[in-house]
Design a protein around this motif. Structure first.
Motif, short mmCIF file in Angstrom:
data_model
loop_
_atom_site.label_atom_id
_atom_site.label_comp_id
_atom_site.label_asym_id
_atom_site.label_seq_id
_atom_site.Cartn_x
_atom_site.Cartn_y
_atom_site.Cartn_z
N GLU A 66 29.53 33.67 43.81
CA GLU A 66 30.49 34.58 44.41
C GLU A 66 30.89 35.75 43.50
N LEU A 67 30.60 35.60 42.19
CA LEU A 67 31.11 36.58 41.22
C LEU A 67 30.16 37.75 41.00
N THR A 68 30.78 38.90 40.76
CA THR A 68 30.03 40.11 40.40
C THR A 68 30.75 40.74 39.19
N TYR A 124 40.62 30.86 32.81
CA TYR A 124 40.00 32.19 32.65
C TYR A 124 40.44 32.75 31.31
N TYR A 175 30.70 36.54 31.92
CA TYR A 175 30.42 37.94 32.24
C TYR A 175 30.30 38.69 30.91
N LYS A 214 43.08 35.04 38.99
CA LYS A 214 43.66 34.26 40.10
C LYS A 214 43.33 32.78 39.95
N GLU A 256 32.08 43.45 39.08
CA GLU A 256 33.23 44.20 39.59
C GLU A 256 34.43 43.30 39.91
N ASN A 257 34.17 42.07 40.39
CA ASN A 257 35.30 41.23 40.81
C ASN A 257 35.62 40.10 39.81
N PHE A 258 34.87 40.01 38.70
CA PHE A 258 35.00 38.88 37.77
C PHE A 258 36.42 38.74 37.22
N SER A 259 36.96 39.84 36.68
CA SER A 259 38.28 39.77 36.03
C SER A 259 39.36 39.39 37.03
N GLU A 260 39.34 40.03 38.20
CA GLU A 260 40.37 39.78 39.21
C GLU A 260 40.33 38.34 39.69
N LYS A 261 39.11 37.86 40.03
CA LYS A 261 38.97 36.48 40.51
C LYS A 261 39.34 35.47 39.42
#
Length: 567
Positions: free
Chosen positions: A359-361, A380, A422, A371, A363-368
């Protein structure tokens, strides 16, 4: 004929040349020796008795003392303390030799292995030693020296055999309960042994010979700084007290010196009062030990002078009645068990990590990650920038050849769990900037329930005495101990407060076994198996029964108030 004649004429010349050559070799050897000795001399701090102390040993001691004081103490003060620490260490090792104190290599190896295993990674431990300027052998030498010094101090306690009278006086002085007599004997022997060691060290200091002292250390040798009312205060006495004020009160060097001198003046005043009351101490002791002995001696004299009436004692008892009431308590043997995760639990964590990876990219790694980092079994973390050798081997190997701004295409398994990483930047496999999400395998509810069921089967055997309640009842035991004096509100001596466990203990009949799940760890519930071994019912205090104890407390209070006014 001419050749023979020539040889005959040359013979004296050859002899001269040979002598000159030999002399030149001897001179060259002498010069080489002198240069070598000069270089060696430059590294030596002093000749202490028959052994040379190296400058590097003193400089290393300065660094260690400075670190111990969290670098809050002035350098001049650190230097004096460190220099004299080196001397004390050398003299203590000499005492060890004279007392024939030995350290088995097995003890040295055990401590070394414990240090090594605490790092988790042998290669990382080796690199740490290099940074400290140490090798495996030199660290072992340090460990051996530390153990020798420890055993030497202990050696002086072995010959201390206190009488009952001495122990009773000691227990009275420090308000040690009568049921703690064995502890009091150990403390007494330790204190008297330490005093005997100090005297031996002081004697060794008085007899020591320092030669060839390097000029930069001349001001660090212990010497009298000033004298007050017949008491000689050395630069070392002053330095140690100043260091305490600089640490505890964040005082400057000037402030610390003033505070130290004021404190010494007060202690000397107390010493003079003690002398007037007939207190005598061993004047061979160092100044601070003498002043401490005078303080203790004065308090003992004051204690002897206090003669309370029954009315005063009863008034004191009534004012402090709650401290004499016997509270309700219980004793229990406690065994803490944290179930380990099973293969099935590990597979769940791995599957969760693999699902997350899909699910991770970038672009979305830090935000996910931020959370998910709020979950109990997911962590994290932005690891920042690090070089080779800073992470566990499996993690670092997975980062090799991963391009900047990309996610490692597989889940990384380490001893911590399963990582999804990442790589923000890869600098030619020499440095990386990385964020990661760690999925930690934890025992499932099913695993915990199975463990509880297994332990329930053991209860009857423990109560019958056919099975001992100890570390061996289960492979996942992390701690076991006897808790004495558990209170209904959750106080468990030698452990953290836990009302849930205390409640279960009080509800369990004497000698019976109980099991309670402690969820205070949140992530992994620990299972506590306990056996109640004693129960004490609450009882209101009676003055007549406790008169002697009340008298002792009353006198201690009076002595404490008297002594506190002097300081």
């Amino acid at each position: 004929m001419s050749i023979r004649k020539f040889r005959k004429q040359m013979k004296p010349f050859i002899i001269v040349l040979t002598v000159v050559f030999i002399l030149s070799l001897a001179y060259g050897g002498y010069e080489s020796f002198r240069t070598s000795r000069a270089n060696k001399k430059a590294q030596e701090a002093m000749l202490l008795n028959k052994d040379y102390i190296q400058k590097i040993d003193i400089e290393r001691a300065k660094q260690e003392v400075s670190r111990a004081y969290a670098e809050t103490v002035d350098k001049d003060i650190v230097d004096i303390i460190a220099f004299n620490d080196v001397i004390d260490k050398k003299l203590t090792l000499d005492l060890a030799k004279s007392l024939k104190v030995k350290v088995p290599s097995s003890e040295v190896n055990a401590q070394y292995e414990e240090l090594e295993s605490s790092m988790g990674d042998k290669e990382q431990f080796r690199r740490m030693l290099q940074v400290q300027g140490l090798t495996k052998d030199s660290l072992k030498n340090r460990i051996e020296e530390n153990l020798l010094m420890q055993k030497t101090r202990e050696e002086f306690s072995k010959n201390i055999n206190p009488t009952d009278e001495e122990i009773n006086a000691y227990m009275s002085l420090y308000s040690i309960p009568s049921d703690k007599k064995e502890d009091a004997i150990s403390l007494y022997k330790m204190e008297k042994g330490e005093e005997a060691f100090k005297l031996a060290l002081i004697k060794a200091r008085k007899e020591m010979q320092i030669k060839d002292l390097a000029p930069e250390y001349e001001n660090l040798v212990e010497k009298v700084s000033y004298e007050e009312d017949g008491f000689k205060v050395t630069n070392l006495d002053l330095a140690k007290i100043m260091a305490t004020f600089m640490i505890n009160q964040k005082a400057t060097k000037e402030q610390a010196e003033e505070l130290a001198k004021n404190m010494i003046t007060k202690q000397i005043k107390v010493a003079k009062m003690a002398k007037e009351k007939g207190v005598k101490v061993n004047e061979e002791l160092d100044l601070m030990s003498q002043l401490q002995e005078y303080t203790i001696g004065l308090s003992e004299k004051v204690r002897e002078e206090i003669k309370p009436t029954d009315a005063e004692l009863e008034s004191f008892f009534n004012a402090n009645k709650s401290r004499y009431n016997i509270p309700e308590t219980a004793d229990a043997k406690l065994v803490y068990i944290i179930p380990k995760f099973t293969k099935e639990d590990d597979a769940v964590a791995k599957a969760e990590a693999e699902k997350l990876l899909a699910e991770l990219t970038p672009e979305n790694f830090s935000e996910k990650g931020k959370k998910l980092g709020n979950n109990q079994n997911i962590k994290y973390q932005d690891l920042g920038t690090f070089g080779k050798g800073k992470m566990v081997e499996e993690f670092e190997e997975a980062l090799n050849d991963v391009p900047s701004n990309s996610i490692v295409n597989k889940v990384i398994k380490t001893k911590f769990g399963y990582h999804v990483a990442y790589v923000k930047k890869n600098d030619n496999n020499q440095q990386w900037s990385v964020e990661h999400i760690l999925i930690i395998p934890y025992p499932s509810d099913k695993t915990v329930e199975e463990k509880l069921a297994k332990l329930e089967k053991l209860k009857a055997d423990i109560e019958a005495g056919t099975l001992a309640l100890n570390d061996k009842i289960d492979e996942d035991v992390i701690q076991s101990f006897d808790a004495k004096g558990i209170t209904p509100d959750g106080v468990i001596p030698n452990s953290s407060n836990n009302p849930e466990i205390a409640k279960a203990v009080f509800e369990t009949p004497l000698n019976k076994v109980g099991i309670v799940t402690d969820k205070s760890l949140i992530v992994i519930p620990s299972i506590v198996v306990f056996q109640k071994t004693k129960e004490v019912k609450a009882e209101e205090a009676n003055f007549t029964k406790l008169k002697e104890e009340v008298k002792k407390d009353y006198i201690n209070r009076q002595v404490g108030e008297y002594m506190s006014k002097l300081f």
